[in-house]
Write an enzyme that holds these catalytic residues in place. Structure first.
Site, short mmCIF file in Angstrom:
data_model
loop_
_atom_site.label_atom_id
_atom_site.label_comp_id
_atom_site.label_asym_id
_atom_site.label_seq_id
_atom_site.Cartn_x
_atom_site.Cartn_y
_atom_site.Cartn_z
N HIS A 32 0.82 -1.20 0.00
CA HIS A 32 0.00 0.00 0.00
C HIS A 32 0.86 1.25 0.00
O HIS A 32 0.54 2.26 -0.62
CB HIS A 32 -0.92 -0.05 1.22
CG HIS A 32 -1.85 1.09 1.29
ND1 HIS A 32 -2.27 1.62 2.46
CD2 HIS A 32 -2.41 1.81 0.32
CE1 HIS A 32 -3.06 2.64 2.20
NE2 HIS A 32 -3.17 2.77 0.91
N ARG A 92 -20.36 12.06 -2.26
CA ARG A 92 -21.01 10.85 -1.76
C ARG A 92 -21.16 10.99 -0.25
O ARG A 92 -20.21 10.77 0.50
CB ARG A 92 -20.17 9.62 -2.09
CG ARG A 92 -20.08 9.28 -3.58
CD ARG A 92 -19.14 8.12 -3.76
NE ARG A 92 -19.31 7.44 -5.03
CZ ARG A 92 -18.42 7.48 -6.03
NH1 ARG A 92 -17.32 8.20 -5.91
NH2 ARG A 92 -18.64 6.81 -7.14
N ARG A 149 -25.07 14.24 -3.23
CA ARG A 149 -25.95 13.08 -3.38
C ARG A 149 -26.45 12.66 -2.01
O ARG A 149 -25.64 12.46 -1.09
CB ARG A 149 -25.21 11.92 -4.03
CG ARG A 149 -26.10 10.70 -4.18
CD ARG A 149 -25.43 9.60 -4.90
NE ARG A 149 -24.47 8.91 -4.08
CZ ARG A 149 -23.69 7.94 -4.53
NH1 ARG A 149 -23.73 7.58 -5.79
NH2 ARG A 149 -22.86 7.34 -3.72
N ASN A 209 -21.38 3.12 -12.89
CA ASN A 209 -20.91 1.92 -12.16
C ASN A 209 -22.08 0.99 -11.88
O ASN A 209 -22.04 -0.21 -12.14
CB ASN A 209 -20.25 2.30 -10.83
CG ASN A 209 -19.16 3.34 -10.99
OD1 ASN A 209 -18.59 3.45 -12.07
ND2 ASN A 209 -18.89 4.10 -9.95
N ASP A 210 -23.14 1.58 -11.34
CA ASP A 210 -24.31 0.75 -11.05
C ASP A 210 -25.12 0.43 -12.31
O ASP A 210 -25.63 -0.67 -12.45
CB ASP A 210 -25.21 1.44 -10.01
CG ASP A 210 -24.72 1.17 -8.61
OD1 ASP A 210 -24.49 -0.02 -8.30
OD2 ASP A 210 -24.53 2.12 -7.84
N ARG A 264 -20.69 -5.55 -9.30
CA ARG A 264 -19.55 -4.66 -9.54
C ARG A 264 -18.34 -4.97 -8.68
O ARG A 264 -17.24 -4.51 -8.94
CB ARG A 264 -19.97 -3.19 -9.34
CG ARG A 264 -20.42 -2.88 -7.94
CD ARG A 264 -21.10 -1.52 -7.87
NE ARG A 264 -20.17 -0.46 -7.52
CZ ARG A 264 -20.53 0.81 -7.34
NH1 ARG A 264 -21.81 1.17 -7.48
NH2 ARG A 264 -19.66 1.71 -7.02
N CYS A 266 -21.31 10.54 -13.57
CA CYS A 266 -20.36 10.59 -12.46
C CYS A 266 -19.80 9.21 -12.14
O CYS A 266 -19.12 9.03 -11.13
CB CYS A 266 -20.99 11.23 -11.23
SG CYS A 266 -22.45 10.38 -10.65
C1 PEP Z 1 -22.25 4.92 -9.90
O1 PEP Z 1 -22.96 3.97 -9.57
O2 PEP Z 1 -21.73 5.04 -11.02
C2 PEP Z 1 -21.96 5.99 -8.93
C3 PEP Z 1 -21.35 7.09 -9.29
O3 PEP Z 1 -22.34 5.78 -7.64
P1 PEP Z 1 -21.56 4.83 -6.62
O4 PEP Z 1 -20.30 4.37 -7.30
O5 PEP Z 1 -21.32 5.62 -5.40
O6 PEP Z 1 -22.54 3.72 -6.40
MG MG Z 2 -24.11 4.07 -7.76
#
Ligand code: PEP
Ligand code: MG
Length: 843
Positions: free
Chosen positions: A466, A573, A609, A728-729, A739, A776
């Site tokens: 790390h 976040r 958010r 991402n989601d 994920r 994002c």
């Molecule tokens: C996403 O899902 O792309 C996102 C930006 O939110 P998180 O990664 O916090 O779930």
């Molecule tokens: Mg998300």
């Protein structure tokens, strides 16, 4: 006297059921008598056991006491053994402590750790333990406490394979290091029987991370994985799937690391003649770049942990609590790192957390406490012993884990004893230096004074430690694993550190110094040019501008983001306000944080958010019900609507912050929206609170992360002010790929055409109602991904600050028409590979 190395065993003559001793001393003597009769101890050892009670409390808790003699009297132990006295009606051990099982231990070495470990486990199984207090069958006690079930660390030379087995040849390019080993252990722990991993004649418990790492497995090593117990076959099938399943990921990671290493700035080659003259210490490159300066050798960290004995129960509780808090802290750190740097880097913290689950480590600490040492001292000693074993491993990747273990150990230690907090990096010279140390903890590295340290060279450590990753993140040239010669250097020796090749050139002649200075200057000019451009807007050559935001959670991170070229914060976040601490922040605390963010941004936009809890972001202290499938459960907006005690203070804090902010600077966004009903309900709460507070209107947006929201974007857009796509989601739900899944990570590709089509639908839906769309998720920070997104009509991109310069450069070198054509071609592709093949075509 002969040394008996046999593990502890429990024949029937060492068990006495239904005893009723008059008191504690009588109980100890009765148990000692069993050991004497079995030839385990000298009669004088019984007195030693009694003496011990006056200096330490041997009551372990839950009705179990473990009397044993003084350390100095170990010579009175003839052979290892334990005796059990069952006292169904209990015997008072200390005030308020009643023992019903007296486990007398005679051990010359650390052999009784195995029994302690078994006892610790038994204590977690109250029903089984209670049954042992009254059982009339000695076999029950023998089974519960015998070596067989206690699964002690198997002495290497004695270990054979268990009933069922398979063989495997290690094909992980960097050998078995902590991240995959942690996954093996997780799978192995589900087994009801034992799991053993053998390499040659060395075999270890497959449920113990440190033991596995100590095997030092390298590519090409042939191992045998074996198991016993009723589910042995099934366990081995699962283990084989886990082990082989990780191969692809390990190979991909190694290839990516190699690509990254190639992609970094060109390394430096000393002029040929000078190169031959200079003494050089060779290690492993950990963070690229050149540093020239005097070395400063850091004295070996001599953390003195005072031994402050505490009652055993209290010490145990403090250790337990410190371990739990540290696990939570590591979880938060892993989540945050995953978002900032990527899942591979975050894996380090997951592996660090796994080190804390090591029963050997914990048992050793308990044993030392039982011997009468304080909890902090015992923990530190246990960590040091384990780390020393790891550090001795010839594989540098595995040796690097010693630093991780010490670091995580230090985290726990400072929770046990907050007085021990405080960095170990002190007394640096005032002028910039190359810091040389035996090893550095990640915490030390993170706390470095960058004004005074221009490079790092450590004797130990590995490139995946790390510390090395942090050095890269800090942009500090670093080498690791330079060996003991490093710390022998005289302070003030002039050196050139090449963090790319992992070399420290000593006393360089003028020609080498001049060449190195020239190289540094070249890099500086390149960087300065980039810095100049990162302050410019992301405007394409034909004048189309994309807003660039940073994903930042804390006010102190804002200046760095702005210096990278961020024009605002596109994603804060807020769940990290909850995750990084052990309780929920109050409305007032939240208000102060949002205000501080707005102040740091000085009128630039801030998109906050609302809490996205659930799924991969679990907050243990909220004690929410366990869900079988949390990604499809009560997460994000669903959770907020069910928990007004979480939603309302946050909304109030936000509207209070809006009252003092520049109009339009604050925007609120809700996560994981699936239906219009959710938007209406959330908006109603916002409207009510806004009216109550007489606060200004704030743009309300939603995250588009669920395919349903993308598909129905034209409907939802009417009811919100903006969309921000969480790719991402969205990718996870569109492709049905967890994920966080270690094997499937590579398949969770946000450039998959189906994800791109959902993004396109979102943009089209938003345009119908004149709304703007941002992204994002991680793909916004990838220059090629950003180019595609801009071509798809996305107006705002928010990313990790360090990705901003690259994205801006890419967009500034493009034309909107070219980006749109590229996006159209991507939408028509059949696979993500085909989409990626378009890279380079951006015009
Ligand atoms: C996403 O899902 O792309 C996102 C930006 O939110 P998180 O990664 O916090 O779930
Ligand atoms: Mg998300």
């Amino acid at each position: 006297m002969a040394t008996d190395t046999h593990p502890l065993s429990l024949p029937p003559d060492l068990i006495r059921l239904g005893a009723a001793p008059a008191g504690k001393e009588a109980a100890i003597r009765e148990a000692a008598q069993l050991l004497i009769a079995a030839g385990c101890i000298d009669p004088a050892y019984a007195d030693s056991m009694i003496r011990r009670e006056s200096v330490a409390n041997t009551f372990l808790g839950h009705g179990v006491a473990i009397p044993h003699g003084m350390v100095d009297d170990r010579n009175l132990v003839r052979r290892n053994g334990i005796a059990i006295l069952q006292v169904p009606d209990g015997v008072v051990w200390n005030d308020g402590q009643t023992a019903r099982l007296v486990v007398a231990i005679a051990a010359q070495s650390d052999a009784h750790i195995a029994i302690l470990r078994r006892l610790t486990r038994l204590m977690q199984d109250e029903a089984r333990l209670n049954a042992l207090f009254t059982t009339t069958d000695p076999a029950d006690l023998a089974a519960a406490l015998s070596d067989e079930t206690a699964a002690p660390a198997t002495p290497a030379s004695e270990a054979g394979d268990l009933a069922e087995s398979f063989e495997w040849v290690v094909d992980y390019p960097t050998g078995l290091h902590a991240r995959p080993a942690a996954t093996w252990v997780e799978t192995a722990r589900a087994a009801s029987g034992r799991v053993r991993v053998r390499h040659g004649d060395e075999a270890v418990d497959g449920k113990t991370l440190v033991a596995l790492l100590q095997l030092g497995l390298r590519p090409g090593d042939r191992i045998t994985v074996s198991a016993d117990g009723p589910d042995a076959r099934a366990v081995l099938n699962r283990l084989r799937a886990t082990i082989t399943g990780l191969s692809a990921r390990e190979k991909a990671d190694a290839a990516a690391a190699a690509r990254k290493a190639k992609a970094v700035v060109q390394g430096w080659t000393p002029p040929a003649a000078a190169g031959r003259e200079m003494p050089v210490v060779a290690g492993i490159g950990a963070s690229p770049g050149l540093a020239i300066g005097p070395v400063h050798v850091m004295p070996k960290a001599d953390l003195t942990v005072p031994d402050r004995p505490a009652p055993l129960l209290e010490g145990g509780n403090r250790l337990h609590e410190a371990l739990n808090l540290t696990r939570q802290q590591l979880k938060a750190l892993a989540d945050d790192t995953a978002r900032r740097l990527g899942p591979a880097e975050a894996g380090i913290f997951a592996a660090q957390a796994e080190l804390l689950n090591d029963t050997d480590l914990i048992t050793l600490a308990c044993q030392l406490m039982v011997e009468g040492h304080g909890p902090g001292w015992s923990w530190n000693e246990a960590v040091e012993r384990s780390a020393a074993k790891l550090a001795a491993n010839p594989n540098p990747v595995l040796a690097g884990r010693a630093a991780d273990l010490r670091d995580v150990g230090r985290r726990v230690l400072t929770r046990i004893d907050p007085d021990l907090r405080g960095g170990s990096i002190r007394d640096l010279p005032d002028t910039p230096c190359i810091l040389v140390a035996d090893d550095l903890s990640p915490s030390d590295t993170a706390a470095l004074d960058m004004g005074r340290v221009i490079g790092l060279a450590t004797a130990q450590g590995g490139p995946t430690s790390h510390t090395a990753i942090l050095a890269r993140t800090l942009g500090l040239p670093a080498m690791v694993a330079g060996g003991g010669a490093l710390t022998e250097l005289a302070n003030g020796t002039t050196a050139i550190l090449d963090g790319q090749s992992g070399r420290l050139y000593l006393d360089p002649p003028d020609t080498a110094l001049a060449a190195a200075l020239g190289w540094i200057e070249e890099q500086r000019v390149k960087k300065a040019h980039q810095e100049e451009r990162r302050g410019l807007p992301a405007r394409t050559r034909d004048g189309h501008t994309v807003e660039i935001g940073a994903n930042v959670n804390r006010p102190d991170q804002v200046p760095v983001a702005l210096s990278q070229g961020a024009e605002g914060v596109g994603l804060m976040r807020t769940e990290f306000l909850f995750l990084e601490r052990g309780d929920a922040p109050s409305e007032e605390e939240q208000y102060q944080t949002y205000r501080a963010m707005l102040e740091a941004l000085d009128g630039r936009p801030l998109i906050v958010r609302a809490l996205d809890i659930g799924g991969d972001k679990q907050v243990p202290h909220l004690q929410l019900p366990h869900e079988e499938n949390p990604f499809l459960g009560v997460r994000g907006a669903r959770l907020l609507l069910r928990h007004p005690e979480l939603l309302e203070p946050q909304v109030r804090a936000l509207y209070r912050a809006a009252k003092g902010a520049k109009p339009g600077a604050l925007l609120i966004m809700f996560p994981m929206i699936t239906t219009l009903r959710e938007i209406e309900a959330l908006r109603a709460v916002c409207d009510r609170i806004r009216t109550e507070l007489d606060a200004p209107a704030v743009p309300l947006g939603i995250m588009v992360e669920v395919p349903a929201a993308a598909i129905q974007a034209d409907v939802l857009a009417r009811h919100v002010d903006f969309f921000s796509i969480g790719t991402n989601d969205l990718t996870q739900y569109a492709l049905a790929v967890d994920r966080q899944h270690p094997e499937l990570a590579a398949e969770a590709d946000s450039l998959h055409p189906s994800v791109l089509r959902l993004i396109r639908m979102t943009v089209e839906g938003a345009e119908k109602h004149g709304r703007w769309v941002g992204v994002c998720g991680g793909i916004a920070g990838d220059p090629f991904g950003a180019a595609l997104l801009a071509g798809l009509g996305v107006r705002e991109l928010s990313m990790t600050p360090r990705d901003i310069p690259g994205v801006k450069d890419r967009l500034r070198d493009s034309d909107l028409a070219g980006l749109q054509a590229l996006a159209q071609r991507a939408l028509d592709c059949e696979s993500s590979d085909e989409v990626r093949a378009l890279e380079g075509d951006v015009s």
